[in-house]
Design a protein around this motif. Structure first.
Motif, short mmCIF file in Angstrom:
data_model
loop_
_atom_site.label_atom_id
_atom_site.label_comp_id
_atom_site.label_asym_id
_atom_site.label_seq_id
_atom_site.Cartn_x
_atom_site.Cartn_y
_atom_site.Cartn_z
N GLN A 1 -3.66 5.38 -17.65
CA GLN A 1 -3.42 4.43 -16.57
C GLN A 1 -3.49 5.16 -15.23
OE1 GLN A 1 0.07 2.06 -17.07
NE2 GLN A 1 0.02 1.25 -14.98
N VAL A 2 -4.18 4.55 -14.29
CA VAL A 2 -4.34 5.18 -12.98
C VAL A 2 -3.04 5.05 -12.19
CG1 VAL A 2 -5.55 5.05 -10.78
CG2 VAL A 2 -6.81 4.74 -12.92
N GLN A 3 -2.66 6.15 -11.57
CA GLN A 3 -1.50 6.16 -10.68
C GLN A 3 -1.89 6.79 -9.35
OE1 GLN A 3 1.77 8.05 -12.90
NE2 GLN A 3 2.72 6.03 -12.97
N LEU A 4 -1.44 6.16 -8.28
CA LEU A 4 -1.67 6.67 -6.94
C LEU A 4 -0.32 6.81 -6.25
CD1 LEU A 4 -4.60 4.27 -5.96
CD2 LEU A 4 -4.79 6.60 -6.86
N VAL A 5 -0.07 7.98 -5.71
CA VAL A 5 1.20 8.23 -5.05
C VAL A 5 0.94 8.74 -3.64
CG1 VAL A 5 3.38 9.49 -5.11
CG2 VAL A 5 2.31 8.74 -7.25
N GLU A 6 1.35 7.95 -2.64
CA GLU A 6 1.16 8.35 -1.25
C GLU A 6 2.37 9.13 -0.76
OE1 GLU A 6 -0.40 3.93 -1.21
OE2 GLU A 6 1.32 5.01 -2.04
N SER A 7 2.13 9.96 0.22
CA SER A 7 3.20 10.69 0.89
C SER A 7 2.73 11.08 2.28
CB SER A 7 3.61 11.93 0.09
OG SER A 7 2.53 12.82 -0.03
N GLY A 8 3.68 11.50 3.11
CA GLY A 8 3.32 12.02 4.42
C GLY A 8 3.61 11.10 5.59
N GLY A 9 4.06 9.89 5.31
CA GLY A 9 4.38 8.98 6.41
C GLY A 9 5.62 9.44 7.16
N GLY A 10 5.88 8.78 8.29
CA GLY A 10 7.05 9.13 9.08
C GLY A 10 6.99 8.55 10.46
N LEU A 11 7.87 9.05 11.31
CA LEU A 11 7.96 8.61 12.70
C LEU A 11 7.36 9.68 13.60
CD1 LEU A 11 9.11 6.74 14.94
CD2 LEU A 11 11.25 8.03 14.74
N VAL A 12 6.48 9.26 14.50
CA VAL A 12 5.82 10.20 15.40
C VAL A 12 5.65 9.53 16.75
CG1 VAL A 12 3.50 9.50 14.70
CG2 VAL A 12 3.87 11.80 15.60
N GLN A 13 5.63 10.33 17.79
CA GLN A 13 5.40 9.79 19.13
C GLN A 13 3.91 9.53 19.35
OE1 GLN A 13 7.20 12.54 21.93
NE2 GLN A 13 9.09 11.33 21.97
N ALA A 14 3.63 8.63 20.25
CA ALA A 14 2.24 8.34 20.60
C ALA A 14 1.54 9.62 21.05
CB ALA A 14 2.18 7.30 21.71
N GLY A 15 0.32 9.79 20.57
CA GLY A 15 -0.44 11.01 20.84
C GLY A 15 -0.27 12.08 19.78
N GLY A 16 0.69 11.89 18.89
CA GLY A 16 0.95 12.87 17.85
C GLY A 16 0.05 12.70 16.65
N SER A 17 0.33 13.49 15.60
CA SER A 17 -0.49 13.51 14.40
C SER A 17 0.36 13.43 13.15
CB SER A 17 -1.31 14.81 14.35
OG SER A 17 -2.19 14.93 15.45
N LEU A 86 -2.38 9.37 17.65
CA LEU A 86 -1.81 8.12 17.14
C LEU A 86 -1.34 7.23 18.27
CD1 LEU A 86 0.00 9.57 14.05
CD2 LEU A 86 -1.61 7.66 14.00
N LYS A 87 -1.46 5.93 18.04
CA LYS A 87 -1.08 4.91 19.01
C LYS A 87 -0.02 4.01 18.39
CE LYS A 87 -5.90 4.71 20.59
NZ LYS A 87 -7.07 3.83 20.79
N PRO A 88 0.78 3.35 19.20
CA PRO A 88 1.77 2.42 18.64
C PRO A 88 1.15 1.37 17.74
CG PRO A 88 2.29 2.87 20.92
CD PRO A 88 0.96 3.53 20.65
N GLU A 89 -0.07 0.96 18.03
CA GLU A 89 -0.73 -0.04 17.20
C GLU A 89 -1.16 0.48 15.84
OE1 GLU A 89 -1.47 0.76 20.38
OE2 GLU A 89 -3.65 0.69 20.73
N ASP A 90 -1.02 1.78 15.61
CA ASP A 90 -1.28 2.34 14.28
C ASP A 90 -0.07 2.18 13.35
OD1 ASP A 90 -3.00 5.00 15.92
OD2 ASP A 90 -3.91 3.32 14.84
N THR A 91 1.03 1.71 13.90
CA THR A 91 2.23 1.50 13.10
C THR A 91 1.97 0.49 11.99
OG1 THR A 91 3.73 2.05 14.91
CG2 THR A 91 4.61 0.65 13.15
N ALA A 92 2.24 0.90 10.76
CA ALA A 92 1.96 0.04 9.61
C ALA A 92 2.42 0.76 8.34
CB ALA A 92 0.47 -0.26 9.50
N VAL A 93 2.40 0.03 7.25
CA VAL A 93 2.50 0.65 5.93
C VAL A 93 1.08 0.99 5.50
CG1 VAL A 93 3.20 0.38 3.53
CG2 VAL A 93 4.59 -0.63 5.36
N TYR A 94 0.88 2.23 5.12
CA TYR A 94 -0.44 2.71 4.73
C TYR A 94 -0.51 2.81 3.20
CZ TYR A 94 -1.81 3.69 9.51
OH TYR A 94 -2.15 3.55 10.83
N TYR A 95 -1.57 2.26 2.65
CA TYR A 95 -1.78 2.24 1.21
C TYR A 95 -3.07 2.97 0.85
CZ TYR A 95 1.48 -1.72 1.36
OH TYR A 95 2.57 -2.53 1.57
#
Length: 126
Positions: A1-17, A86-95
């Motif tokens: 069975q295929v499994q995908l596990v994301e990581s690395g999200g968080g809070l960052v200021q605009a212009g950050g990475s 990064l921009k504020p409009e990039d705020t989202a849940v990433y899948y």
């Protein structure tokens, strides 16, 4: 069975990475495409980027071209999304998601993906 596990999200200021990771398991992905999608509050899920596992061709939404880079590590069965300026409009849940590649024109189509990760939150403050 295929499994995908994301990581690395968080809070960052605009212009950050941030760099997101998607660790895939359960099969060999040589004939597959891996994609990143995102969903902001109150909005539909949208395509961000995709990479074809064999060959490494990449595809991007216009909104992230020049700022985001998708890549893969074959040995680790992991796909990355490097997000810069990064921009504020990039705020989202990433899948992350995976599809058995039939047509490259399908890499941006949510319905073409067979397996999805649980998502990781990215918040960009202004």
């Amino acid at each position: 069975q295929v499994q995908l596990v994301e990581s690395g999200g968080g809070l960052v200021q605009a212009g950050g990475s941030l760099r997101l990771s998607c660790a895939a398991s359960g099969r060999t992905f040589s004939n597959y495409a891996m994609g990143w999608f995102r969903q902001a509050p109150g909005k539909e899920r949208e395509f961000v980027a995709a990479i074809v596992w064999s060959g490494g061709s990449t595809y991007y939404a216009d909104s992230v071209k020049g700022r985001f880079t998708i890549s893969r590590d074959n040995a680790k069965n992991t796909v990355y999304l490097q997000m810069n300026s990064l921009k504020p409009e990039d705020t989202a849940v990433y899948y992350c998601a995976v599809q058995k590649l039939v047509f490259t024109s399908w890499v941006g189509k949510e319905g073409a993906y067979d397996y999805w990760g649980q998502g990781t939150q990215v918040t960009v403050s202004s």
